[in-house]
Structures are given as C-alpha cells and as structure tokens.
Design an enzyme around this catalytic site. Structure first.
Site, PDB file in Angstrom:
ATOM      1  N   HIS A  19       4.836  -4.137  -8.659  1.00 31.76           N
ATOM      2  CA  HIS A  19       4.832  -2.477  -9.163  1.00 31.76           C
ATOM      3  C   HIS A  19       6.049  -2.018  -8.330  1.00 31.76           C
ATOM      4  O   HIS A  19       6.696  -2.333  -7.231  1.00 31.76           O
ATOM      5  CB  HIS A  19       3.703  -1.810  -8.686  1.00 31.76           C
ATOM      6  N   SER A  41       5.792   4.376 -13.210  1.00 31.03           N
ATOM      7  CA  SER A  41       4.344   4.703 -12.707  1.00 31.03           C
ATOM      8  C   SER A  41       3.932   5.938 -12.894  1.00 31.03           C
ATOM      9  O   SER A  41       3.310   6.247 -14.507  1.00 31.03           O
ATOM     10  CB  SER A  41       4.544   4.555 -11.056  1.00 31.03           C
ATOM     11  N   ASP A  73       1.049  -6.492 -10.188  1.00 32.88           N
ATOM     12  CA  ASP A  73       1.042  -5.102 -10.206  1.00 32.88           C
ATOM     13  C   ASP A  73      -0.563  -4.467 -10.231  1.00 32.88           C
ATOM     14  O   ASP A  73      -1.072  -5.338 -11.526  1.00 32.88           O
ATOM     15  CB  ASP A  73       1.791  -4.333 -11.305  1.00 32.88           C
TER      16      ASP A  73
END
Length: 325
Positions: free
Chosen positions: A295, A165, A265
């Site tokens: 995610h 991320s 995601d």
C-alpha cells in the site's frame, strides 16, 4: 510473513522498520503532529521532483458555501493560453492526514511526465470534518473545474480524476455520481490507486487481505481502524455508497478507469472486487495488479526503484486515455 514476491527494496525497508525502535506511529501523535509527520515522511521517501521546471501556484476554489485551498501545477513546457489536459488529484491519508504539500514532489512528477496540469485540492479532513465532508469537497471541486475550465487552462473534454487510497475512493465516488447525472459534466478518465472501496469491516465482516496483511506492511489494521474511527461519526455511515463505492447501486456509464491494487496491501481484495464489478458493468476498465508492491508504494518510490517504475507504469496508463480523446 510470506513475502517471496515482495519487491526486494520494499522488503528490506519493512524489515528495517520492524527492527527499529524509533518514534511513535502517526496514530499515537496529536492530529496536527500526525499530519506534519505524514508530510515529512512522504516527501522524504517518495518520488524526487523532476529536473525540468514545473510551476506551482496556490489557488482558492470557490465552492457553493465555502472556499477550499488547492495547488495547481503546470509544466514550464506547457504553452500559455492553450487548453490542456488537467488531472484533479485527491491525495491519500485515510481522510485524516495528507495534504497538497505532502504530495508536492509527486504532483510535479505527474505534471512533467504526462505534460498535463495537476490540481490538488486540500479537501477537508476528519476529525474536524467527518464523513461526508471529503466526499462533498471532491464532488464540488470537480463541478467547479468542469463549469469553468478556462480559469484553469483546461481542455473541458480532458479533465481526469485521480487519487490514491482515500483519494482513490474519492475518485471513484465522484465518477460514479457524475455517471448518475448524465446531463452533467463527465470526467475523461480515472486513475484509482489501491482505493478503499468497502467498509463492511466496521460491521463485523473483514476482507481476507486485511487479515493477511494487516500487520507488518506499514498500513496495518490498527491504523485502518484509527482512520475510520475518526472519519465516521456512526458505523452505519460506513456502509453508505458514498463511503463504500463497491456498494454503489449502478456502476455503469463510467469513463475509462484504471484501478491499481498491490499484492501486499490490506485493501487489495476490496480494490480487486471494485475492478471486477466495474468490468462486469461493461466499462473500459484496466485492472493493474502489482503483485510485488505494498500500500502507498509511490510514497516509497524514492527508496525503491521497483516502486518508482510501478508508479510510472500506472500514471502512463492514465496518460494514454487522455491522449485518446
């Protein structure tokens, strides 16, 4: 929500969360409490630590004008005094939450599975340290390790970058900057998990996957906006290549890169676009598209066997590139 392909255990978890009337989201908490809640949840829901011993030592990285805490993990089976592969792992958390302690189980797991040392820097977070503090920290950490590999017991030819991320963004930005400074040290390989690569939504354009999956999959559009509001002092900063690596002038010259995107995601489309741009530049790029994941799926790998298997799959790809050198 259209979730026919979603991993069943993740689907059940999302449905339970939607039906619950629990406590506040982390964005509704004071920042110190938000970070503590993120840490607690990541440890509780994520990977279990390996059965084999992995030693952890607290470290301090001496950077040009500051010191940065870090954690170093080494499998007990790793011979002392022998240079070994080292993975610098940048944690996720939107540049606002997350820390090495939250990723303790995961770091031990990676070190054990790949037989490598794992260094997790505690890079500076917003809002106390807005952009580009995290970017500067990631670059200086890589330089510090590459300049003194003996201190870390690292094989200088097998220092890899990894992150998820926000940390996936830092991985890409650090590798791209290194590629632009060809005379300097280069990472051996990179693993970028569901990275944020483009913040054009700060200026009116929104990626379709943000619209499609921006509600009901834990990382929602409101959370993305909250992170960005704290990370950037000015909207125009979000369009800098150091914040949005998809906008980097040249993406040629990188080491092997594994880019991982998840089907459900909000960041999926921009991660896909980054992988396609890297491949178009002629690099060695593995784009792993996990159609049934969400995610931050490693953060739920203790609840979903599918998430645990998916994470093992992508970590093993990084291991293959390190073994080839």
């Amino acid at each position: 929500m259209k979730d026919d392909a979603l991993d069943p255990e993740l689907k059940a978890m999302l449905q339970a969360a939607a039906a619950a009337t629990g406590g506040p989201s982390i964005r509704e908490l004071p920042i110190p409490m938000a970070r503590a809640a993120y840490r607690e949840r990541y440890l509780a829901r994520g990977l279990r630590p390996p059965e084999r011993e992995v030693a952890m030592t607290e470290q301090v990285l001496a950077l040009p004008d500051r010191e940065l805490p870090a954690r170093l993990y080494r499998p007990a089976s790793m011979p002392e005094g022998k240079a070994a592969p080292l993975v610098i792992y940048f944690h996720g958390g939107g540049f606002v939450v997350g820390d090495p302690a939250a990723y303790d189980h995961q770091s031990r797991w990676i070190a054990d599975r790949l037989g490598v040392a794992v260094l997790v820097p505690d890079y500076r977070l917003a809002p106390e340290h807005p952009f580009p503090a995290a970017v500067d920290d990631a670059w200086d950490v890589f330089q510090a390790v590459a300049d003194a590999p003996d201190r870390w017991g690292a094989d200088p030819t097998r220092i890899a970058l990894a992150g998820d991320s926000a940390g996936g963004c830092l991985t890409l930005v650090t590798a791209l900057r290194a590629a632009g400074e060809r005379a300097g040290p280069q990472p051996a390989a990179c693993l970028s998990l569901y990275p944020v690569t483009d913040y054009t939504d700060r200026c009116g354009e929104v990626w379709p996957s943000i619209t499609a999956f921006g509600k009901g999959y834990f990382l929602d559009q409101v959370m993305l906006d909250w992170f960005a509001d704290l990370y950037f002092l000015r909207n125009e900063d979000a369009l800098a290549p150091q914040a949005s690596p998809l906008r980097w002038p040249s993406v040629a010259g990188l080491p092997p890169v594994v880019v991982v995107t998840a089907g459900y995601d909000p960041l999926r489309d921009q991660g896909d676009a980054m992988a396609q741009r890297l491949a178009g530049a002629g690099g060695v790029v593995e784009h792993v598209q996990l159609s049934d994941m969400i995610h931050n799926f490693p953060g739920y790998a203790g609840l979903s066997a599918g998430a645990a298997t998916a994470f093992a799959q992508v970590v093993d790809r990084l291991g293959v590139h390190l073994q080839r050198r």
